[in-house]
Design a protein around this motif. Structure first.
Motif, PDB file in Angstrom:
ATOM      1  N   ALA A 272      -2.014  -4.760  -4.393  1.00  0.00           N
ATOM      2  CA  ALA A 272      -2.722  -5.253  -3.208  1.00  0.00           C
ATOM      3  C   ALA A 272      -1.966  -6.442  -2.644  1.00  0.00           C
ATOM      4  CB  ALA A 272      -4.149  -5.647  -3.575  1.00  0.00           C
ATOM      5  N   SER A 273      -0.968  -6.169  -1.854  1.00  0.00           N
ATOM      6  CA  SER A 273      -0.087  -7.205  -1.327  1.00  0.00           C
ATOM      7  C   SER A 273      -0.382  -7.456   0.144  1.00  0.00           C
ATOM      8  CB  SER A 273       1.371  -6.752  -1.486  1.00  0.00           C
ATOM      9  OG  SER A 273       2.229  -7.565  -0.722  1.00  0.00           O
ATOM     10  N   LEU A 274      -0.200  -8.714   0.559  1.00  0.00           N
ATOM     11  CA  LEU A 274      -0.360  -9.050   1.967  1.00  0.00           C
ATOM     12  C   LEU A 274       0.687  -8.385   2.843  1.00  0.00           C
ATOM     13  CD1 LEU A 274      -1.267 -12.834   1.620  1.00  0.00           C
ATOM     14  CD2 LEU A 274      -2.776 -11.019   2.409  1.00  0.00           C
ATOM     15  N   ALA A 275       1.702  -7.792   2.212  1.00  0.00           N
ATOM     16  CA  ALA A 275       2.709  -7.047   2.979  1.00  0.00           C
ATOM     17  C   ALA A 275       2.099  -5.828   3.653  1.00  0.00           C
ATOM     18  CB  ALA A 275       3.856  -6.617   2.069  1.00  0.00           C
ATOM     19  N   VAL A 276       0.853  -5.510   3.317  1.00  0.00           N
ATOM     20  CA  VAL A 276       0.166  -4.419   4.020  1.00  0.00           C
ATOM     21  C   VAL A 276       0.065  -4.736   5.517  1.00  0.00           C
ATOM     22  CG1 VAL A 276      -2.204  -5.289   3.796  1.00  0.00           C
ATOM     23  CG2 VAL A 276      -1.791  -2.821   3.823  1.00  0.00           C
ATOM     24  N   SER A 277       0.229  -6.000   5.861  1.00  0.00           N
ATOM     25  CA  SER A 277       0.201  -6.404   7.275  1.00  0.00           C
ATOM     26  C   SER A 277       1.176  -5.585   8.101  1.00  0.00           C
ATOM     27  CB  SER A 277       0.562  -7.886   7.411  1.00  0.00           C
ATOM     28  OG  SER A 277      -0.210  -8.686   6.565  1.00  0.00           O
ATOM     29  N   TYR A 278       2.394  -5.400   7.587  1.00  0.00           N
ATOM     30  CA  TYR A 278       3.410  -4.651   8.326  1.00  0.00           C
ATOM     31  C   TYR A 278       3.009  -3.190   8.483  1.00  0.00           C
ATOM     32  CZ  TYR A 278       6.236  -8.753   7.161  1.00  0.00           C
ATOM     33  OH  TYR A 278       6.702 -10.042   7.015  1.00  0.00           O
TER      34      TYR A 278
ATOM     35  N   PHE B 162      -1.511   4.031  -1.716  1.00  0.00           N
ATOM     36  CA  PHE B 162      -1.771   2.984  -2.698  1.00  0.00           C
ATOM     37  C   PHE B 162      -1.762   3.588  -4.097  1.00  0.00           C
ATOM     38  CE2 PHE B 162      -3.885   1.309   1.123  1.00  0.00           C
ATOM     39  CZ  PHE B 162      -3.318   0.034   1.179  1.00  0.00           C
ATOM     40  N   ILE B 163      -0.928   3.031  -4.973  1.00  0.00           N
ATOM     41  CA  ILE B 163      -0.858   3.529  -6.336  1.00  0.00           C
ATOM     42  C   ILE B 163      -0.885   2.345  -7.317  1.00  0.00           C
ATOM     43  CG2 ILE B 163       0.463   5.611  -5.718  1.00  0.00           C
ATOM     44  CD1 ILE B 163       2.959   4.175  -6.876  1.00  0.00           C
TER      45      ILE B 163
ATOM     46  N   ILE C 142       7.265  -0.751  -1.446  1.00  0.00           N
ATOM     47  CA  ILE C 142       7.226  -2.212  -1.337  1.00  0.00           C
ATOM     48  C   ILE C 142       7.029  -2.819  -2.716  1.00  0.00           C
ATOM     49  CG2 ILE C 142       6.050  -4.190  -0.314  1.00  0.00           C
ATOM     50  CD1 ILE C 142       5.413  -2.540   2.102  1.00  0.00           C
ATOM     51  N   ASP C 143       8.087  -3.358  -3.233  1.00  0.00           N
ATOM     52  CA  ASP C 143       8.100  -3.999  -4.553  1.00  0.00           C
ATOM     53  C   ASP C 143       7.315  -5.308  -4.512  1.00  0.00           C
ATOM     54  OD1 ASP C 143       9.380  -4.777  -7.234  1.00  0.00           O
ATOM     55  OD2 ASP C 143      10.139  -6.345  -5.905  1.00  0.00           O
ATOM     56  N   HIS C 144       6.649  -5.636  -5.643  1.00  0.00           N
ATOM     57  CA  HIS C 144       5.836  -6.852  -5.670  1.00  0.00           C
ATOM     58  C   HIS C 144       6.221  -7.808  -6.802  1.00  0.00           C
ATOM     59  CE1 HIS C 144       2.460  -9.244  -4.332  1.00  0.00           C
ATOM     60  NE2 HIS C 144       1.993  -9.320  -5.561  1.00  0.00           N
ATOM     61  N   ASN C 145       7.314  -7.512  -7.490  1.00  0.00           N
ATOM     62  CA  ASN C 145       7.751  -8.411  -8.565  1.00  0.00           C
ATOM     63  C   ASN C 145       6.678  -8.546  -9.644  1.00  0.00           C
ATOM     64  OD1 ASN C 145       9.723 -10.154  -9.687  1.00  0.00           O
ATOM     65  ND2 ASN C 145       8.702 -11.956  -8.874  1.00  0.00           N
ATOM     66  N   ALA C 146       5.877  -7.490  -9.805  1.00  0.00           N
ATOM     67  CA  ALA C 146       4.668  -7.565 -10.631  1.00  0.00           C
ATOM     68  C   ALA C 146       4.876  -8.118 -12.040  1.00  0.00           C
ATOM     69  CB  ALA C 146       3.993  -6.197 -10.693  1.00  0.00           C
TER      70      ALA C 146
ATOM     71  N   GLU D 109       9.149   6.460   7.272  1.00  0.00           N
ATOM     72  CA  GLU D 109       8.211   7.553   7.570  1.00  0.00           C
ATOM     73  C   GLU D 109       6.855   7.273   6.918  1.00  0.00           C
ATOM     74  OE1 GLU D 109       9.112  10.167   9.609  1.00  0.00           O
ATOM     75  OE2 GLU D 109      10.915   8.926   9.841  1.00  0.00           O
ATOM     76  N   TYR D 110       6.895   6.855   5.670  1.00  0.00           N
ATOM     77  CA  TYR D 110       5.691   6.547   4.895  1.00  0.00           C
ATOM     78  C   TYR D 110       5.944   5.284   4.077  1.00  0.00           C
ATOM     79  CZ  TYR D 110       5.025  11.581   5.685  1.00  0.00           C
ATOM     80  OH  TYR D 110       4.928  12.833   6.245  1.00  0.00           O
ATOM     81  N   ILE D 111       4.841   4.676   3.616  1.00  0.00           N
ATOM     82  CA  ILE D 111       4.922   3.470   2.800  1.00  0.00           C
ATOM     83  C   ILE D 111       4.192   3.706   1.476  1.00  0.00           C
ATOM     84  CG2 ILE D 111       4.571   0.972   2.734  1.00  0.00           C
ATOM     85  CD1 ILE D 111       6.231   1.909   5.141  1.00  0.00           C
ATOM     86  N   ILE D 112       4.755   3.175   0.391  1.00  0.00           N
ATOM     87  CA  ILE D 112       4.079   3.194  -0.910  1.00  0.00           C
ATOM     88  C   ILE D 112       3.854   1.752  -1.333  1.00  0.00           C
ATOM     89  CG2 ILE D 112       4.176   3.918  -3.325  1.00  0.00           C
ATOM     90  CD1 ILE D 112       6.275   6.013  -2.463  1.00  0.00           C
ATOM     91  N   MET D 113       2.601   1.436  -1.692  1.00  0.00           N
ATOM     92  CA  MET D 113       2.278   0.083  -2.140  1.00  0.00           C
ATOM     93  C   MET D 113       1.676   0.143  -3.541  1.00  0.00           C
ATOM     94  SD  MET D 113       1.000  -2.023   1.197  1.00  0.00           S
ATOM     95  CE  MET D 113       1.407  -3.522   0.317  1.00  0.00           C
ATOM     96  N   PRO D 114       2.354  -0.469  -4.543  1.00  0.00           N
ATOM     97  CA  PRO D 114       1.859  -0.414  -5.916  1.00  0.00           C
ATOM     98  C   PRO D 114       0.964  -1.597  -6.286  1.00  0.00           C
ATOM     99  CG  PRO D 114       4.047  -1.349  -5.902  1.00  0.00           C
ATOM    100  CD  PRO D 114       3.679  -1.079  -4.449  1.00  0.00           C
TER     101      PRO D 114
END
Length: 383
Positions: A288-294, A304-305, A206-210, A281-286
């Motif tokens: 702390a995004s509200l997209a964790v909701s999904y 979380f990385i 999940i990209d966050h446009n960081a 199958e799995y999610i990677i979140m780079p």
């Protein structure tokens, strides 16, 4: 039927249109205006996919703002505040209060702050780190309380709040109405869909446009170096693909102006995150995004990385990640310290912790089986 005026510190995009039921209200026959007051409250910026519609009005100064409020056709309007109730934006709320406007607040929701540190220790840490910032924050908090006590800023007619945590946030409103978080509404739209837009099994990043995120434009802070950031991200993605024997596809931030070239040509999808999370199958979140909701609503394993570049520029974002991971009984990894993908562990989700997050931050027992747009419409028409 009352006129609805949205007062916004963000640009009008399709996401904002859906988040705050603007299109739904228009379809129901409401007269709607959207006042973009970005120049009044923050540094001007360009947003990808900003809409150009007849009910959009750009306001460049406070004189123009006051003139519009005084127009006869706006005297009985309901003002939906898409501006954070913070001291730095308080002038907007004071002006509307001085004109006896009916304001409605949309409390977008919170994220966990569950690190095992006492509140007193947090306050002490902030004071020792930067006494000036500490006193500035303390004065801002006291000033907001002062405005509330003296009714300098009038109470909101309604505060629409998300989750049990927000219900007890102490916001100054005549009526507090539970509503669902945006992502909960989008989750319900694809909950029973079997259509997978990606061929085969995959891991979702999940990209966050960081390096370019517009939320940070007016904070006078340095942005991560894009080249260093994406080099680190692509290295860890490659290690995970090799160790898991699964391809990684990218769920792009709605605000991203780049494409798959930032991710070495990997599959890249924008505005499809709910459906992508459902089938991953799995999610990677780079971040702390509200997209964790999904992730939570689909009970998906998540990793979380962060990397050194993010830690260097935005250490607070790493702390937010750690708070979020702790709440869900998970770990956070510095990807720059990882030399092999097997060092990263996708833990099975803790059902109890995921459910706790769901009802504290995403929905409530009162609203979970209702459409937020209908709750909103019904309450606005009572004013």
């Amino acid at each position: 039927m009352k006129k609805i005026i949205y007062v916004s510190s963000v640009r009008l995009t399709n996401s904002v249109l859906r988040h705050y039921f603007i299109d739904s209200n228009i379809e129901k026959g409401a007269e709607v205006e959207f006042w973009d007051i970005v120049p009044l409250v923050r540094e001007n910026y360009d947003e990808k996919n900003t809409l150009d519609v007849e009910y959009l009005q750009y306001i460049d100064n406070y004189k123009e703002f006051k003139t519009l409020i005084r127009l006869p056709e706006n005297q009985d309007a309901v003002y939906i505040m898409l501006v954070n109730y913070q001291n730095k934006y308080i002038k907007v709320f004071r002006i509307l209060s001085n004109h006896n406007c009916k304001m409605v607040y949309t409390y977008a929701g919170e994220m966990p702050t569950t690190k095992d540190v006492l509140k007193f220790q947090k306050i002490t840490s902030l004071f020792l780190k930067n006494p000036y910032d500490f006193f500035k924050t303390a004065v801002s908090v006291l000033r907001l309380k002062f405005y509330k006590i003296l009714n300098i800023v009038k109470p909101f007619e309604i505060a629409f709040v998300v989750g049990n945590k927000s219900l007890f946030s102490g916001i100054n409103a005549k009526k507090v109405v539970p509503i669902n978080f945006f992502d909960f509404n989008y989750f319900k739209e694809v909950e029973f869909s079997k259509e997978n837009i990606v061929d085969g099994k995959f891991i979702l990043f999940i990209d966050h446009n960081a390096p370019y995120h517009s939320d940070n434009i007016d904070d006078d802070e340095e942005f991560p170096d894009a080249e260093k950031y994406f080099k680190s991200v692509n290295r860890i993605i490659g290690l995970i693909e090799e160790s898991q024997n699964l391809k990684i596809v990218i769920a792009a931030s709605p605000k991203a102006k780049y494409g798959s070239e930032k991710y070495e040509g990997r599959e890249f999808y924008q505005l499809m995150t709910p459906a992508l999370v459902k089938h991953a199958e799995y999610i990677i979140m780079p971040y702390a995004s509200l997209a964790v909701s999904y992730v939570v609503l689909n009970y998906k394993p998540v990793l979380f990385i962060y990397n050194n570049e993010l830690m260097r520029v935005w250490p607070f974002s790493v702390e937010e990640q750690q708070n979020l991971a702790t709440y869900l009984n998970l770990e956070v990894y510095n990807s720059d310290l990882i030399t092999h993908g097997k060092q990263l562990i996708f833990k099975p989700p803790s059902m109890d912790r995921y459910d706790l997050y769901k009802y504290n931050f995403l929905t409530s027992y009162e609203s979970e089986n209702e459409l937020s747009s209908e709750i909103f419409w019904e309450e606005i028409n009572k004013l």
